[in-house]
Scaffold this active site. Structure first.
Site, PDB file in Angstrom:
ATOM      1  N   GLU A 185     -14.469  31.880  45.635  1.00 45.46           N
ATOM      2  CA  GLU A 185     -15.006  31.179  44.472  1.00 45.46           C
ATOM      3  C   GLU A 185     -13.880  30.925  43.470  1.00 45.46           C
ATOM      4  O   GLU A 185     -13.599  31.785  42.611  1.00 45.46           O
ATOM      5  CB  GLU A 185     -16.068  32.034  43.779  1.00 45.46           C
ATOM      6  CG  GLU A 185     -17.301  32.303  44.591  1.00 45.46           C
ATOM      7  CD  GLU A 185     -18.515  32.532  43.693  1.00 45.46           C
ATOM      8  OE1 GLU A 185     -19.494  31.810  43.842  1.00 45.46           O
ATOM      9  OE2 GLU A 185     -18.459  33.413  42.832  1.00 45.46           O
ATOM     10  N   HIS A 189     -17.539  39.647  41.625  1.00 48.44           N
ATOM     11  CA  HIS A 189     -17.698  38.313  41.031  1.00 48.44           C
ATOM     12  C   HIS A 189     -16.782  38.190  39.807  1.00 48.44           C
ATOM     13  O   HIS A 189     -16.644  39.135  39.030  1.00 48.44           O
ATOM     14  CB  HIS A 189     -19.162  38.078  40.630  1.00 48.44           C
ATOM     15  CG  HIS A 189     -19.444  36.638  40.336  1.00 48.44           C
ATOM     16  ND1 HIS A 189     -19.026  36.050  39.160  1.00 48.44           N
ATOM     17  CD2 HIS A 189     -20.048  35.669  41.056  1.00 48.44           C
ATOM     18  CE1 HIS A 189     -19.375  34.768  39.190  1.00 48.44           C
ATOM     19  NE2 HIS A 189     -20.003  34.514  40.323  1.00 48.44           N
TER      20      HIS A 189
HETATM   21  P1  PGA Z   1     -22.166  27.907  40.107  1.00 46.80           P
HETATM   22  O1  PGA Z   1     -21.928  29.477  40.244  1.00 46.80           O
HETATM   23  O2  PGA Z   1     -22.788  27.431  41.382  1.00 46.80           O
HETATM   24  O3  PGA Z   1     -23.122  27.760  38.939  1.00 46.80           O
HETATM   25  O4  PGA Z   1     -20.864  27.269  39.855  1.00 46.80           O
HETATM   26  C1  PGA Z   1     -21.483  30.034  41.433  1.00 46.80           C
HETATM   27  C2  PGA Z   1     -21.227  31.497  41.265  1.00 46.80           C
HETATM   28  O5  PGA Z   1     -20.746  31.914  40.212  1.00 46.80           O
HETATM   29  O6  PGA Z   1     -21.513  32.295  42.175  1.00 46.80           O
END
Ligand code: PGA
Length: 251
Positions: free
Chosen positions: A169, A100
């Site tokens: 992401e 992440h």
């Molecule tokens: P968010 O986070 O939905 O609050 O943007 C997603 C993530 O970091 O996995």
């Protein structure tokens, strides 16, 4: 063939023992037969809550994941602050988040990520592997180059992709309320799929999307047939929005 859609709640450093009621409400919602069977719901609460949650709500309707795993491939030992794969499994989780961007910022480099992924899979945990470019890289048109680099540096050629969920992401979307256009997502996922087929000989990788997913945008994001689900941060903390996301996706 219709595919399973993943809804994964990444609680990050949020929640307390009381928050189990949010999971309880989601579980009650999932009992309703009216919603599609083709879904997988996974909660990733902070590790201090994992075991109590999974013991209290242990149903076939939802599953659990950890937010981190030790890079030390031992069950136990003198390693302060570490959570081994065995401990994660004992706490009732079957998944773990690795790579992440918030973790990369703190202490995860490529070598660590690669190690964590292989330890997790070796220990029969499925990995939710996050990749994504930052805004600067996007503006320089480097997005796909960065994603490729993140994958090549972390994923062994011999990996079994059944154990891997790749979560794209974009960092500029996480927690910002900004989501990529469908056109942008189309380009990214098409390239990702092609790259994974060519490099890793995998035809149907599990690709999901994460970054500011809400009940309002999930249906639009879901229009992309290459996206098999969502990694949801903020909107997964409350059952109401999490349930709305599931409902709106299948509407
Ligand atoms: P968010 O986070 O939905 O609050 O943007 C997603 C993530 O970091 O996995």
């Amino acid at each position: 063939m219709a595919k399973t859609i993943y809804f994964i709640g990444n609680w990050k450093m949020n929640g307390n023992y009381d928050s189990i009621k949010e999971i309880e409400r989601v579980n009650n919602f999932l009992k309703k037969k009216s919603i599609s069977k083709l879904k997988k719901i996974i909660f990733c609460p902070p590790s201090n809550l994992l075991m109590s949650f999974s013991k209290k709500i242990n149903t076939k309707l939802l599953d659990y994941g950890a937010q981190d795993i030790s890079r030390i491939n031992l069950n136990n030992g003198p390693y302060t602050g570490q959570l081994s794969a065995k401990m994660i499994k004992e706490s009732g989780a079957h998944y773990v988040i690795v790579g992440h961007s918030e973790k990369r910022l703190l202490d995860e480099d490529y070598k660590t990520i690669k190690k964590k992924i292989s330890i997790a899979i070796e220990n029969k945990l499925k990995v939710i592997f996050c990749i994504g470019e930052n805004l600067f890289q996007k503006k320089k048109n480097l997005s796909f180059k960065i994603l490729k680099k993140q994958i090549l540096n972390s994923i062994d050629k011999k990996i079994n992709f059944d154990n891997l969920i790749i979560a794209y992401e974009p960092i500029w979307s996480i927690g910002t309320g900004i989501v990529p256009s469908n056109n942008y997502l189309d380009q990214i996922y098409t390239k990702l799929k092609k790259f994974l087929r060519e490099k890793y000989k995998v035809n149907s990788p599990i690709l999901i999307y994460g970054g500011s997913v809400t009940p309002d945008n999930v249906a639009t994001l879901g229009e992309n047939s290459l996206i098999s689900g969502f990694l949801i941060g903020g909107a997964s903390l409350k059952s109401k929005s999490f349930i709305e996301i599931i409902k709106n996706y299948f509407r």
